[in-house]
Write an enzyme that holds these catalytic residues in place. Structure first.
Site, PDB file in Angstrom:
ATOM      1  N   GLU A   1     -35.391 102.518  48.995  1.00  0.00           N
ATOM      2  CA  GLU A   1     -35.217 103.510  47.927  1.00  0.00           C
ATOM      3  C   GLU A   1     -36.466 104.377  47.729  1.00  0.00           C
ATOM      4  O   GLU A   1     -37.101 104.360  46.668  1.00  0.00           O
ATOM      5  CB  GLU A   1     -34.826 102.822  46.617  1.00  0.00           C
ATOM      6  CG  GLU A   1     -33.484 102.123  46.695  1.00  0.00           C
ATOM      7  CD  GLU A   1     -33.111 101.386  45.421  1.00  0.00           C
ATOM      8  OE1 GLU A   1     -31.924 101.053  45.268  1.00  0.00           O
ATOM      9  OE2 GLU A   1     -34.001 101.124  44.598  1.00  0.00           O
TER      10      GLU A   1
ATOM     11  N   GLU B   1     -26.001  99.375  48.911  1.00  0.00           N
ATOM     12  CA  GLU B   1     -26.074  98.524  47.724  1.00  0.00           C
ATOM     13  C   GLU B   1     -25.111  99.021  46.660  1.00  0.00           C
ATOM     14  O   GLU B   1     -25.011 100.224  46.416  1.00  0.00           O
ATOM     15  CB  GLU B   1     -27.482  98.537  47.105  1.00  0.00           C
ATOM     16  CG  GLU B   1     -28.588  97.929  47.930  1.00  0.00           C
ATOM     17  CD  GLU B   1     -29.923  97.965  47.189  1.00  0.00           C
ATOM     18  OE1 GLU B   1     -29.917  98.032  45.929  1.00  0.00           O
ATOM     19  OE2 GLU B   1     -30.967  97.949  47.853  1.00  0.00           O
TER      20      GLU B   1
ATOM     21  N   TRP C   1     -31.111  96.496  34.522  1.00  0.00           N
ATOM     22  CA  TRP C   1     -32.192  97.410  34.174  1.00  0.00           C
ATOM     23  C   TRP C   1     -31.753  98.544  33.259  1.00  0.00           C
ATOM     24  O   TRP C   1     -32.546  99.440  32.971  1.00  0.00           O
ATOM     25  CB  TRP C   1     -32.801  97.991  35.453  1.00  0.00           C
ATOM     26  CG  TRP C   1     -31.808  98.279  36.531  1.00  0.00           C
ATOM     27  CD1 TRP C   1     -31.438  97.452  37.549  1.00  0.00           C
ATOM     28  CD2 TRP C   1     -31.031  99.467  36.693  1.00  0.00           C
ATOM     29  NE1 TRP C   1     -30.481  98.050  38.340  1.00  0.00           N
ATOM     30  CE2 TRP C   1     -30.211  99.290  37.843  1.00  0.00           C
ATOM     31  CE3 TRP C   1     -30.946 100.676  35.986  1.00  0.00           C
ATOM     32  CZ2 TRP C   1     -29.318 100.263  38.290  1.00  0.00           C
ATOM     33  CZ3 TRP C   1     -30.059 101.640  36.441  1.00  0.00           C
ATOM     34  CH2 TRP C   1     -29.259 101.432  37.576  1.00  0.00           C
TER      35      TRP C   1
ATOM     36  N   HIS D   1     -29.388  90.207  37.277  1.00  0.00           N
ATOM     37  CA  HIS D   1     -28.574  91.129  38.063  1.00  0.00           C
ATOM     38  C   HIS D   1     -27.454  90.340  38.742  1.00  0.00           C
ATOM     39  O   HIS D   1     -27.672  89.256  39.280  1.00  0.00           O
ATOM     40  CB  HIS D   1     -29.444  91.807  39.118  1.00  0.00           C
ATOM     41  CG  HIS D   1     -28.847  93.016  39.752  1.00  0.00           C
ATOM     42  ND1 HIS D   1     -27.741  92.956  40.574  1.00  0.00           N
ATOM     43  CD2 HIS D   1     -29.198  94.328  39.704  1.00  0.00           C
ATOM     44  CE1 HIS D   1     -27.440  94.169  40.997  1.00  0.00           C
ATOM     45  NE2 HIS D   1     -28.309  95.023  40.485  1.00  0.00           N
TER      46      HIS D   1
END
Length: 681
Positions: free
Chosen positions: A162, A318, A326, A369
């Site tokens: 990323e 992803e 988050w 997560h």
């Protein structure tokens, strides 16, 4: 610091050794004892997993001390995965340098615009312009490629993670040095730089290159042309890091190389340029929990990713099985939502459906997560859905390699967005993302498939082109759009478009000058509204008068051949043109000078559809249907986001159930369907 694009012959553009839809996700076995690895692999096979991403945050384990490598654990892992038929997307771990690197090179830490030096203990790369970081990143990439470049498990290389997140622009001394070098290469002389930046304003003229600095915080607004060039430089610096690692890998491996984009959520990278550097395009996408219609933003991200891939299949690298960790409020996905999300990506061109991550982490910042194998284990709803999705994707193997065609294009230009988002614009309510999503949502509801394109791209394949937010538009791009209309195209332009050139300078001829030929008008004055104010637009079409609600913005237009199709009822432009239509050559150019909501855009775009020879699908708002075209068959992918079943037109075989379909197919509430049909031309 210029870099050279590789001139090698064409390389593989898909992970090697995969003959079906790829399914899996990030796998971080280093977080677990090795005895857990065997359980992981057994469960992966049970779930239908055939591709996992490995090693993305493992630099400290792979190189525990500078120049000392420990590959033993990774050797054992890759062999285990290979023995079980699971392909590997092998990452370079350069998004998170180890503690020893920052101890040795404290000046490589990123500095924020206000001068804060960012420390260790999180994720995020060092300064992309620091020579020590570049050398260390290339060093670990080279070492990995030397060892695993021909390992039979490795199907894909995954550089970094990323780029641009969580930090992108860096204001450190290393960045300042590199910025000056980049500017010298771009402009050649200080006179050219001063002219491009308009430095005679506020007495900013430069007489020495050494005096040019990064645009850190200043007493007032910093020169917008300098800010825009710094955004370009930041993108270049990040991309140069990728190219350096990629080329180190290519020296030892012929396996394709990618990096995971964030198409709609990481605005600091110009992915039109990045797409040319990867062997296969991949993207990360996460729903915004606060958005009750996040599936529309998902579709936009998927269409943009396919567009970056030039229409070729791409990788969803992803997404999440349920909640992320988050956002302010991390809402869990409801039953069936993961499958709807996955099939929407697949319908829009993804041939790989991957998640973050395989097994939920017990420690660290992302322990809350969601994962394919959640903390609740194999008795959980999430795990059951993961297994079901794996089986469903296995039934869809024949869809792999088919492509999507679009009749509509939306203009998308990161450089324009960078410029529009700078300070001191006519209104704080000028939100390029909001306008793009509003027009996209209207097209989505109308059942029209959309590509996203750069303003200078070939537009000949599209019946309709929409420009929701083209603040920065070069004169050449304006000529290109005018030629598209003259050749029979239909163009719809929203307000605050064609305002500045590539240096954020207002065009000679005034606001909208590059669009004058296509639209038959210019803008004499902006008329932004006060906060909370609204206005009405009188729309007269086919003898029917409708009042459309609008807010935020109005224009005072100077018509130069355009016909008025709607006028302002009230507000600062009462009685003046609000929406216009201009005949130019064989096509038409529409201008919408105010902010209409998704419902208000419906009659306007229907009229534009008529010009373009298009029509809404007629399906309910909350069902999306996309067609993929294969070599021997077509595939109708339907995703029903509504709470009631819906009938879609189709003829053939529904692949998930094996049901024969004649005329129509009923997609259950919250369900999905993939119908194989006879191939169309």
């Amino acid at each position: 610091m210029p870099f050279q694009t590789s001139s090698e012959p064409a390389r593989a553009t898909w992970p090697t050794g995969l003959d079906s839809i790829a399914y899996g996700g990030d796998y971080n076995p280093e977080q677990w004892p090795e005895e857990v690895w065997h359980e992981d692999v057994r469960l992966m096979r049970e779930a239908g997993v055939n591709l996992v991403s490995v090693g993305i945050f493992s630099w400290a384990l792979l190189e525990p001390r500078e120049g000392e490598h420990d590959f033993g654990w990774l050797d054992r892992l890759l062999d285990l995965l290979h023995d079980n038929g699971i392909r590997v997307d092998l990452g370079t771990p350069t998004a998170s340098p180890p503690a020893w690197f920052f101890a040795a090179h404290p000046d490589a830490r990123v500095v924020t615009r206000d001068g804060t030096v960012l420390g260790f203990g999180s994720r995020g790369m060092a300064s992309p312009s620091h020579p020590a970081y570049r050398a260390a990143a290339v060093g670990i990439a080279d070492a990995l490629a030397r060892r695993y470049g021909r390992h039979p498990a490795v199907a894909l290389w995954h550089v970094h993670n990323e780029y641009g997140a969580p930090v992108s622009d860096d204001y450190s001394p290393a960045s300042a040095t590199a910025f000056r070098a980049w500017l010298q290469d771009r402009y050649g002389t200080l006179d050219t730089l001063n002219a491009a930046w308009g430095t005679t304003f506020w007495g900013q003229r430069y007489g020495e290159w050494a005096h040019v600095d990064v645009p850190a915080l200043a007493p007032s607004v910093v020169n917008p042309a300098q800010r825009l060039d710094f955004a370009r430089f930041t993108d270049h610096a990040l991309r140069a890091c990728f190219v350096a690692e990629r080329d180190a890998i290519r020296a030892h491996s012929d396996v394709p190389v990618t990096t995971n984009f964030m198409t709609t959520n990481c605005p600091s990278t110009d992915l039109w340029a990045w797409a040319a550097e990867v062997d296969v395009v991949s993207n990360d996408h996460y729903l915004t929990a606060a958005d009750r219609r996040g599936h529309v933003d998902l579709a936009l991200a998927a269409d943009l990713t396919r567009s970056l891939a030039g229409g070729k299949p791409w990788i969803l690298m992803e997404h999440s099985t349920s909640a992320v960790n988050w956002q302010p409020r991390n809402v869990a996905k409801r039953a069936g939502e993961t499958t709807r999300n996955a099939l929407s990506h697949l319908g829009r061109g993804a041939d790989a459906i991957l998640f973050f991550q395989w097994r939920a982490s017990r420690s660290g910042a992302e322990k809350f997560h969601s994962a394919m194998l959640p903390h609740a284990g194999t008795s959980s709803r999430v795990w059951r859905e993961v297994r079901t999705l794996g089986a469903d994707l296995g039934r869809l193997a024949e869809v792999q390699g088919s492509t999507v065609r679009a009749d509509v294009a939306i203009l998308w230009d990161w450089v324009s967005f960078w410029a529009q988002d700078l300070e001191w614009r006519p209104s704080v309510d000028l939100d390029h993302r909001e306008r793009v999503l509003a027009y996209y949502d209207r097209l989505w509801r109308d059942g029209l498939t959309v590509d996203l394109v750069h303003p200078t791209a070939d537009l000949s394949a599209y019946r309709l082109v929409v420009a929701p937010a083209s603040y920065l538009l070069t004169a050449a791009a304006g000529d290109h759009l005018a030629a598209y209309v003259a050749d029979g195209g239909t163009l719809v332009v929203s307000y605050f478009s064609g305002i500045v050139d590539e240096h954020d300078a207002v065009h000679p001829g005034g606001y909208g000058a590059p669009l004058r030929t296509a639209l038959g008008l210019t803008v004499e004055e902006f008329l932004p509204l006060r906060e909370g104010d609204t206005l009405a637009v009188a729309w007269d079409h086919d003898g029917v008068r409708t009042e459309l609600a609008a807010d935020v913005w109005a224009d005072d237009l100077a018509l130069e051949g355009a016909d008025v199709v709607a006028t302002y009822v009230d507000g600062p432009a009462a009685g003046l043109p609000a929406i216009t239509r201009n005949r130019h050559g064989a096509g038409t150019g529409w201008y919408v000078s105010t902010r209409l909501g998704v419902d208000g855009l419906a009659p306007v775009l229907r009229a534009a559809y008529a010009d373009a020879g298009l029509a809404p699908s007629g399906l309910p708002d909350e069902v999306e249907v996309v067609r993929r075209h294969g070599a021997v068959a077509d595939y109708v992918v339907a995703v029903n986001h509504a709470d009631q079943p819906v009938e879609i037109p189709a003829d053939g075989t529904e692949l998930l159930t094996g049901t024969a379909v004649s005329g129509s197919y009923k997609v259950p509430a919250g369900g999905v369907a993939v119908v194989r049909e006879a191939r169309r031309g």
